[in-house]
Design a protein around this motif. Sequence first.
Motif, PDB file in Angstrom:
ATOM      1  N   ALA A  27       0.871  -1.180   0.000  1.00 34.03           N
ATOM      2  CA  ALA A  27       0.000   0.000   0.000  1.00 34.03           C
ATOM      3  C   ALA A  27       0.903   1.223   0.000  1.00 34.03           C
ATOM      4  CB  ALA A  27      -0.883  -0.016   1.244  1.00 34.03           C
ATOM      5  N   PRO A  28       0.350   2.377  -0.294  1.00 28.70           N
ATOM      6  CA  PRO A  28       1.181   3.590  -0.260  1.00 28.70           C
ATOM      7  C   PRO A  28       1.759   3.834   1.136  1.00 28.70           C
ATOM      8  CG  PRO A  28      -1.026   4.070  -1.106  1.00 28.70           C
ATOM      9  CD  PRO A  28      -1.030   2.658  -0.660  1.00 28.70           C
ATOM     10  N   GLU A  29       2.944   4.407   1.154  1.00 24.55           N
ATOM     11  CA  GLU A  29       3.586   4.796   2.413  1.00 24.55           C
ATOM     12  C   GLU A  29       2.914   6.068   2.933  1.00 24.55           C
ATOM     13  OE1 GLU A  29       6.124   3.185   3.987  1.00 24.55           O
ATOM     14  OE2 GLU A  29       6.088   1.601   2.460  1.00 24.55           O
ATOM     15  N   ARG A  30       3.176   6.393   4.183  1.00 25.92           N
ATOM     16  CA  ARG A  30       2.544   7.539   4.835  1.00 25.92           C
ATOM     17  C   ARG A  30       2.712   8.839   4.046  1.00 25.92           C
ATOM     18  NH1 ARG A  30       1.469   9.180  10.759  1.00 25.92           N
ATOM     19  NH2 ARG A  30       1.404   6.930  10.957  1.00 25.92           N
ATOM     20  N   ALA A  31       3.897   9.121   3.524  1.00 25.99           N
ATOM     21  CA  ALA A  31       4.126  10.372   2.791  1.00 25.99           C
ATOM     22  C   ALA A  31       3.236  10.436   1.550  1.00 25.99           C
ATOM     23  CB  ALA A  31       5.596  10.493   2.398  1.00 25.99           C
ATOM     24  N   GLU A  32       3.070   9.324   0.860  1.00 24.49           N
ATOM     25  CA  GLU A  32       2.220   9.340  -0.329  1.00 24.49           C
ATOM     26  C   GLU A  32       0.749   9.471   0.061  1.00 24.49           C
ATOM     27  OE1 GLU A  32       1.573   7.657  -4.731  1.00 24.49           O
ATOM     28  OE2 GLU A  32       2.986   6.579  -3.463  1.00 24.49           O
ATOM     29  N   ILE A  33       0.331   8.813   1.135  1.00 18.85           N
ATOM     30  CA  ILE A  33      -1.048   8.961   1.612  1.00 18.85           C
ATOM     31  C   ILE A  33      -1.309  10.428   1.956  1.00 18.85           C
ATOM     32  CG2 ILE A  33      -2.605   8.454   3.547  1.00 18.85           C
ATOM     33  CD1 ILE A  33      -2.589   6.283   1.510  1.00 18.85           C
ATOM     34  N   GLU A  34      -0.346  11.078   2.600  1.00 17.46           N
ATOM     35  CA  GLU A  34      -0.515  12.492   2.930  1.00 17.46           C
ATOM     36  C   GLU A  34      -0.691  13.335   1.674  1.00 17.46           C
ATOM     37  OE1 GLU A  34       2.865  13.253   5.455  1.00 17.46           O
ATOM     38  OE2 GLU A  34       1.808  12.480   7.229  1.00 17.46           O
ATOM     39  N   THR A  35       0.023  13.004   0.606  1.00 16.91           N
ATOM     40  CA  THR A  35      -0.144  13.713  -0.664  1.00 16.91           C
ATOM     41  C   THR A  35      -1.548  13.490  -1.222  1.00 16.91           C
ATOM     42  OG1 THR A  35       2.215  13.572  -1.174  1.00 16.91           O
ATOM     43  CG2 THR A  35       0.721  13.923  -3.036  1.00 16.91           C
ATOM     44  N   LEU A  36      -2.028  12.248  -1.179  1.00 19.02           N
ATOM     45  CA  LEU A  36      -3.368  11.936  -1.683  1.00 19.02           C
ATOM     46  C   LEU A  36      -4.438  12.658  -0.864  1.00 19.02           C
ATOM     47  CD1 LEU A  36      -2.992   8.091  -2.312  1.00 19.02           C
ATOM     48  CD2 LEU A  36      -2.645   9.962  -3.944  1.00 19.02           C
ATOM     49  N   LEU A  37      -4.270  12.699   0.452  1.00 18.74           N
ATOM     50  CA  LEU A  37      -5.225  13.396   1.315  1.00 18.74           C
ATOM     51  C   LEU A  37      -5.204  14.902   1.059  1.00 18.74           C
ATOM     52  CD1 LEU A  37      -4.626  11.467   4.662  1.00 18.74           C
ATOM     53  CD2 LEU A  37      -6.505  11.149   3.033  1.00 18.74           C
ATOM     54  N   THR A  38      -4.021  15.443   0.813  1.00 13.19           N
ATOM     55  CA  THR A  38      -3.900  16.870   0.501  1.00 13.19           C
ATOM     56  C   THR A  38      -4.637  17.189  -0.795  1.00 13.19           C
ATOM     57  OG1 THR A  38      -1.795  17.014   1.676  1.00 13.19           O
ATOM     58  CG2 THR A  38      -2.257  18.740   0.055  1.00 13.19           C
TER      59      THR A  38
END
Length: 192
Positions: A27-38
């Motif tokens: 699954a995406p790592e935390r930094a990428e999830i943060e980008t998706l949420l942004t």
Amino acid sequence: MPERNQAVLDFLLSRRSRPAKTLTGPAPERAEIETLLTAAARTPDHGKLEPWRFIVLERKALGRLAELARDRGAALGKDEADIAKVVDQYAQSPLAVIVVESPVISDKIPVIEQTYSAGAVALALLNAALAAGWGASWLTGWAVHDPDFAARGLGLAPHERVVGTIHIGTETAAPPERPRPDMNRIVTWRSA
């Protein structure tokens, strides 16, 4: 003429959710999830109320919710197949983001507009995940509409509700194309 972003338009014209049961790790790592949420949080939001929030569910949390869904399903007298379907959504998902509608009291912005914004956030998150190359699927199910599951499992306040669970991971199989709406049936043109 406005400047055309053909790549984005092509993506939107061909986007297709991936069935959650076909998703696996990584699954995406935390930094990428943060980008998706942004990206998702850039959704139209009349009044800048932010009437939504996110709950990111990693593997351990998903396993706990699978067990809670099993217990709640039995307590509610749900059919075994209905219970298994929801349990599997959590037990097999590599990562999921719960999009929560959290309406804000406002004299100017009706709650229904806040609901629309929360739905738009869920779609924006789904599209951001797909555009980033991940498989993604927007699901709900009976468990997220159960007040006890929502409160105990997700920590929702009484005024909040789940808009959707966005499952995100690596797709194992490309889904076949499905029929799309007949535009002549759903579009009305008015010129006067």
